[in-house]
Enzyme design. Sequence first.
Site, short mmCIF file in Angstrom:
data_model
loop_
_atom_site.label_atom_id
_atom_site.label_comp_id
_atom_site.label_asym_id
_atom_site.label_seq_id
_atom_site.Cartn_x
_atom_site.Cartn_y
_atom_site.Cartn_z
N GLU A 469 0.80 -1.23 0.00
CA GLU A 469 0.00 0.00 0.00
C GLU A 469 0.83 1.28 0.00
O GLU A 469 0.32 2.34 0.33
CB GLU A 469 -1.00 -0.01 1.17
N GLU A 535 -6.41 -6.99 -2.05
CA GLU A 535 -6.89 -7.38 -0.72
C GLU A 535 -8.40 -7.21 -0.64
O GLU A 535 -8.91 -6.09 -0.70
CB GLU A 535 -6.25 -6.53 0.39
#
Length: 860
Positions: A469, A535
């Site tokens: 991320e 995710e």
Amino acid sequence: MKKRLLLVCCILLSLTGFAQDQYELNSGWLCKPRSQVSAGGQALSSTSYPLNDWKKARVPGTVLTTMLENGDIPDPFYGMNNKRIPDIYDVGREYYTYWFVKDFIEKPSGKQVWLKFRGINYSCDIFLNGKQVNSSPYQGMFMRKEFNITALLSKTGRNRLAVIVHPPDPVGNPNGGQGGDGTIAKNVGTQYTAGWDWIRPIRDRNTGIWDKVYITRTQDVHLTDPHVVTLVNGNTATVKVSADLQNTSSRSINGILSYTIAGRKVSKEVLLASNQSTELKLPDLLLKDPKLWWPAGYGDQSLYPLKVSFSHQGVSDSQTIKVGIRQIDTKWNATTNSREVYVNGKKIFIKGGNWIISDAMLRFSNARYDAEVRYHRDMNLNLIRVWGGALVERPEFYQACDKYGMLVFQDLWMSGDCNGRWDDPKKLESKEQRRKYPDDHQLWLASAADMIKMVRNHPSLAIWCGGNEITPPDDILKPLRDTILPALDGTRWFVDFSNSLEMSKNEKGINGDGPYGIQPLATFWDKRDYPFNSEVGSVGTGDMESLRRFIPEANLVVPQRKPDSVWDYHHYIAYDRFVDAYGKSADLADFTKKAQLVNYDQYRGLMEGYSSHMWDWYTGVIIWKTQNPWTALRGQMYDYYLDPNACLFGLRSGSEPLHVMYNAGNGAVMLVNNGFSAKQGLNLVVKSFDMQGKSTTLLEQACDVAETSHATITNIKQKVAELSAKKGSFLSLQLLDGKKKLLSHNFYWLPDEQGMYTGLNELPESRLSIKAKKIKSGQIRVTFTNPSGAAVSFFNRVSLLNGKTLQRILPVFYQDNYFSVEPGTTKIITIDYNPKVGEPMPNIRSEDHRGRVQTVIVTQ
């Protein structure tokens, strides 16, 4: 006779040379806190120094694993025990600074002898026989180091190694944030150890000699880090090989560098100057009609032994590695707005699981790696993403992925939570300051280069990722992307971070991940998500037997929205109305049984929804997450003890390579084909069952589906709604080939018009009969028969039990579980496990939704 045998061995060695040989220093270690030791490394590494009051140490392992095995701390994975263990932030780094000592036998023999460490955390000094081994600092969790100890060996052959290991610095404040206060990321190491939303803090921050230690013997020329690249073009493959060579002598040495694969040998004459270290490339080899390595579900995982050798005057140093011949490519899909992955020129729809680490306290084993990766293969997944707050996984993990056909998406050590993607009041420093983490950028880059070398030969490794991320800082990202990876690998897709726009863009031109909570099933089908979602996840609570392993009796209560303290400590995610739709839970056993119904439905629906939009909305999806490295209560297909729950089998069903399914949104019957060939002349049979077992045939139809695609066959929403209105119903979908062989079977339970499943409580008592027979050692065939005229035998949970204790054997691999058997049908499954020597014949236990338990003895 012994002399003659020795003479023969010597002659053989002189004729054939000998390979690099090594052994692991994995037992007999002792340890003591530095605070209790007055002597220094020179004294401690002398074999005359007494170690009478030192404790046994676990190496590979950590200080915490050693303390646990010595009974100095309670099991931190049980209940609230972790709160009883001193945290390094509170007691200081000295508390977990330890000496580790090992005596070993190695006589000088004319060979070069090397001491190799595959990982320490976080810094150390090394002493052998009264001398310091490392002349420069050894730090960083992800650095392999090797030392030539030939001159330091004792003439008697009795040697003592002493290593002082210091914890990371800073250790971070475990204040409840993701990675605590974030400062753990100032180091080049694991970030989860200060706590995350799925784990509590690891109290020693994984301090220790956490990975393998070897003694290796070589000749004067030392061969290291061979590199193998394979390129596939139709029915031919090009093999490219290089290796690092180090001449440890003070003279120049000429010899032959060669490699052998598939009965073919390629050689090259080389001349090495004295004390020279160099990388040498060998001529390419063209192989015709090679056996290719494929991801799971797409073909075999063929592996070739490849031997790389350097020979000088009939003596050689060599390494043999297993090579999978395959090529990874990616292309941009303009329809989905995302990257798609190709293996050997064939397009692969990515169905993945996010992986943290096998064990949060770094208690790794080949057997556990094999079991966990096999579970992922058995879920019909084809990729594992290794999350960036953990580590570059060990070679043993990659060996299991090579074996089972799991592609690997490998993050490096960055996370947006710690490394400054967001403002966060729980972090010590601003996001701008955290963007500069870690403190030592050169150490990060050196560690990345070393880990790339360690795992780059594995065919399963498919994708490198700069971080979770978030991108690394520019002065890390640019040399990693532009220099290190092209020089050391250069054959795989590199994505700068896990939400990169290079991966995918939604209709608004952004990328992200999630959602992470439980969802209405129609959401997976109807709501368009990120086109390559790294995710997306849901719940994962196990059954009653699983919970008893780590929750104290007093806390085994039905969880509420504000859960019990132990449930909260283990990060429970609420099921809320999704469990309530099955009726109020009478007790925790009833709750966990109903939770399994939700688990199964959630993960089957998730993968079916994504697959229903393969290549038009999506090119891949990776579930957050498929496993837990400690006893968490979320995002797991099996618990920490390797006991599968219904998530695993729901996902297994939804991820079938050839799959028939019912769209929970619009009521369409659909087919998904992940294979490389079209499926024609198929027969589709759809039936509905009421709670008493009465069946209604809704559809019998011939159908086809193209390769790597999905197809909508018909819509049965109205018919299903009518049959389900009063008490709900069961829906059976069967896909058969022209010879009536069953190719896919999907079984749904549907709510009434109020969205409730209370009709399941009216199921008649099961009439299912069970027989179990041993097929061979470690494999059992179980036959389940439901007679005509009976009701559906619904949601049977099968367990393999120890024949004496009647406790579940773990791990066990079930061909299917949490399944239903229709009236007048038989279902056969196989069960694989690893029997222990002297263990009695196991039993089979089955429990259905209504609570009927049957236990049968396995026959020979």
